[in-house]
Write a protein that holds these residues in place. Structure first.
Motif, PDB file in Angstrom:
ATOM      1  N   ILE A 199       0.861  -1.182   0.000  1.00  0.00           N
ATOM      2  CA  ILE A 199       0.000   0.000   0.000  1.00  0.00           C
ATOM      3  C   ILE A 199       0.895   1.229   0.000  1.00  0.00           C
ATOM      4  CG2 ILE A 199      -1.776   1.264   1.259  1.00  0.00           C
ATOM      5  CD1 ILE A 199      -2.639  -1.435   2.452  1.00  0.00           C
ATOM      6  N   SER A 200       0.722   2.080  -0.991  1.00  0.00           N
ATOM      7  CA  SER A 200       1.564   3.273  -1.084  1.00  0.00           C
ATOM      8  C   SER A 200       1.219   4.261   0.024  1.00  0.00           C
ATOM      9  CB  SER A 200       1.424   3.933  -2.458  1.00  0.00           C
ATOM     10  OG  SER A 200       0.110   4.382  -2.658  1.00  0.00           O
ATOM     11  N   SER A 201       2.151   5.132   0.331  1.00  0.00           N
ATOM     12  CA  SER A 201       1.991   6.076   1.441  1.00  0.00           C
ATOM     13  C   SER A 201       0.831   7.036   1.241  1.00  0.00           C
ATOM     14  CB  SER A 201       3.275   6.884   1.635  1.00  0.00           C
ATOM     15  OG  SER A 201       4.319   6.026   1.997  1.00  0.00           O
ATOM     16  N   ASP A 202       0.506   7.337   0.001  1.00  0.00           N
ATOM     17  CA  ASP A 202      -0.583   8.283  -0.275  1.00  0.00           C
ATOM     18  C   ASP A 202      -1.865   7.581  -0.714  1.00  0.00           C
ATOM     19  OD1 ASP A 202       0.370   7.407  -2.697  1.00  0.00           O
ATOM     20  OD2 ASP A 202       0.433   9.391  -3.629  1.00  0.00           O
ATOM     21  N   ALA A 203      -1.979   6.284  -0.462  1.00  0.00           N
ATOM     22  CA  ALA A 203      -3.156   5.519  -0.882  1.00  0.00           C
ATOM     23  C   ALA A 203      -4.375   5.883  -0.046  1.00  0.00           C
ATOM     24  CB  ALA A 203      -2.876   4.029  -0.769  1.00  0.00           C
ATOM     25  N   ASP A 204      -5.534   5.752  -0.660  1.00  0.00           N
ATOM     26  CA  ASP A 204      -6.781   5.905   0.076  1.00  0.00           C
ATOM     27  C   ASP A 204      -7.464   4.541   0.168  1.00  0.00           C
ATOM     28  OD1 ASP A 204      -7.745   5.536  -2.474  1.00  0.00           O
ATOM     29  OD2 ASP A 204      -8.783   7.444  -2.611  1.00  0.00           O
ATOM     30  N   PHE A 205      -8.617   4.501   0.809  1.00  0.00           N
ATOM     31  CA  PHE A 205      -9.291   3.232   1.060  1.00  0.00           C
ATOM     32  C   PHE A 205      -9.726   2.545  -0.240  1.00  0.00           C
ATOM     33  CE2 PHE A 205     -13.091   0.778   2.580  1.00  0.00           C
ATOM     34  CZ  PHE A 205     -12.365  -0.183   3.254  1.00  0.00           C
ATOM     35  N   ASP A 206     -10.078   3.309  -1.243  1.00  0.00           N
ATOM     36  CA  ASP A 206     -10.466   2.717  -2.529  1.00  0.00           C
ATOM     37  C   ASP A 206      -9.304   1.952  -3.164  1.00  0.00           C
ATOM     38  OD1 ASP A 206     -13.104   3.594  -2.434  1.00  0.00           O
ATOM     39  OD2 ASP A 206     -12.609   5.523  -3.362  1.00  0.00           O
ATOM     40  N   GLU A 207      -8.105   2.476  -3.044  1.00  0.00           N
ATOM     41  CA  GLU A 207      -6.927   1.784  -3.582  1.00  0.00           C
ATOM     42  C   GLU A 207      -6.641   0.498  -2.796  1.00  0.00           C
ATOM     43  OE1 GLU A 207      -3.521   4.420  -4.519  1.00  0.00           O
ATOM     44  OE2 GLU A 207      -4.951   6.042  -4.170  1.00  0.00           O
ATOM     45  N   VAL A 208      -6.866   0.523  -1.498  1.00  0.00           N
ATOM     46  CA  VAL A 208      -6.678  -0.676  -0.684  1.00  0.00           C
ATOM     47  C   VAL A 208      -7.685  -1.743  -1.114  1.00  0.00           C
ATOM     48  CG1 VAL A 208      -6.816  -1.622   1.655  1.00  0.00           C
ATOM     49  CG2 VAL A 208      -5.738   0.593   1.275  1.00  0.00           C
ATOM     50  N   LYS A 209      -8.941  -1.342  -1.295  1.00  0.00           N
ATOM     51  CA  LYS A 209      -9.966  -2.291  -1.732  1.00  0.00           C
ATOM     52  C   LYS A 209      -9.616  -2.885  -3.091  1.00  0.00           C
ATOM     53  CE  LYS A 209     -13.558   0.324  -1.526  1.00  0.00           C
ATOM     54  NZ  LYS A 209     -14.918   0.855  -1.560  1.00  0.00           N
ATOM     55  N   GLU A 210      -9.092  -2.052  -3.980  1.00  0.00           N
ATOM     56  CA  GLU A 210      -8.710  -2.525  -5.309  1.00  0.00           C
ATOM     57  C   GLU A 210      -7.610  -3.583  -5.219  1.00  0.00           C
ATOM     58  OE1 GLU A 210      -6.572  -0.459  -9.093  1.00  0.00           O
ATOM     59  OE2 GLU A 210      -8.263   0.630  -8.221  1.00  0.00           O
ATOM     60  N   GLN A 211      -6.650  -3.385  -4.329  1.00  0.00           N
ATOM     61  CA  GLN A 211      -5.575  -4.366  -4.167  1.00  0.00           C
ATOM     62  C   GLN A 211      -6.063  -5.650  -3.495  1.00  0.00           C
ATOM     63  OE1 GLN A 211      -1.710  -3.502  -2.837  1.00  0.00           O
ATOM     64  NE2 GLN A 211      -1.695  -1.431  -3.652  1.00  0.00           N
ATOM     65  N   LEU A 212      -7.023  -5.522  -2.595  1.00  0.00           N
ATOM     66  CA  LEU A 212      -7.516  -6.690  -1.875  1.00  0.00           C
ATOM     67  C   LEU A 212      -8.573  -7.476  -2.657  1.00  0.00           C
ATOM     68  CD1 LEU A 212      -7.809  -5.292   1.755  1.00  0.00           C
ATOM     69  CD2 LEU A 212      -6.147  -6.929   0.892  1.00  0.00           C
ATOM     70  N   GLN A 213      -9.171  -6.871  -3.649  1.00  0.00           N
ATOM     71  CA  GLN A 213     -10.247  -7.502  -4.426  1.00  0.00           C
ATOM     72  C   GLN A 213      -9.935  -8.940  -4.851  1.00  0.00           C
ATOM     73  OE1 GLN A 213     -13.307  -5.947  -5.763  1.00  0.00           O
ATOM     74  NE2 GLN A 213     -13.786  -8.034  -6.343  1.00  0.00           N
TER      75      GLN A 213
END
Length: 182
Positions: free
Chosen positions: A45-59
């Motif tokens: 998870i990049s330092s400037d990531a938001d929750f949507d980016e986390v969900k995209e990686q976890l999908q």
């Protein structure tokens, strides 16, 4: 008699609603939600990531993204996303996944050997941490930093002794440089 029947009905309805609510909470938090076949998967998870980016990686790693999202919002992780490298173990439930993403930042082993120039060193390091090679190169050859150390630009590689080191994946370029100096 009539009052007892109403009271009994209300109590039974309350128990039924409470049981359904408990089952829903249990399903959301405590049932395994991973779908991958390996023992462990890593999420960066990049330092400037938001929750949507986390969900995209976890999908691709989760059976049910909506229950994870519900658990993350209830535990207030969605507003407190932190960058780093995180391990998701096979069989984890949403509660464990959120806890791992909150406080399970895993260090990475950063290795380099005799790099001849700051640019080559920056390229080697950038393949192992989040910071890009340009930012690392700028930190390594920062004139103010070099002057404060009493070094010339030709001596910019002095603090970088070839070896393996542990850093967090989301270490910034200046943090990396300063830690190598210590």
């Amino acid at each position: 008699m009539y009052l007892k029947r109403i009271l009994l009905t209300v109590v039974l309805l309350g128990l039924l609603i409470g049981g359904l609510f408990s089952a829903m909470v249990y399903r959301t938090l405590f049932i395994s939600n991973t779908v991958f076949s390996n023992d462990e998967a890593y999420v960066f998870i990049s330092s400037d990531a938001d929750f949507d980016e986390v969900k995209e990686q976890l999908q691709p790693l989760l059976k049910d993204l909506s229950t994870f999202e519900t658990a993350a919002r209830r535990k207030r992780y969605s507003e407190n996303v932190k960058g780093g490298k995180y391990a998701i173990t096979k069989g984890m439930n949403n509660n464990d996944i959120v806890n791992a993403l909150r406080s399970g930042n895993i260090p990475v082993r950063v290795s380099f050997n005799n790099q001849e120039t700051p640019a080559l060193l920056a390229g080697r390091i950038s393949s192992q941490v989040e910071a890009d090679s340009l930012t690392l190169f700028q930190a390594f050859s920062d004139k103010d930093f070099l002057k404060a150390q009493g070094w010339t630009p030709d001596q910019a590689l002095l603090p970088y002794i070839p070896n393996s080191y542990e850093f967090y994946w989301n270490t910034s370029a200046t943090t990396f440089r300063d830690r190598m100096l210590a």
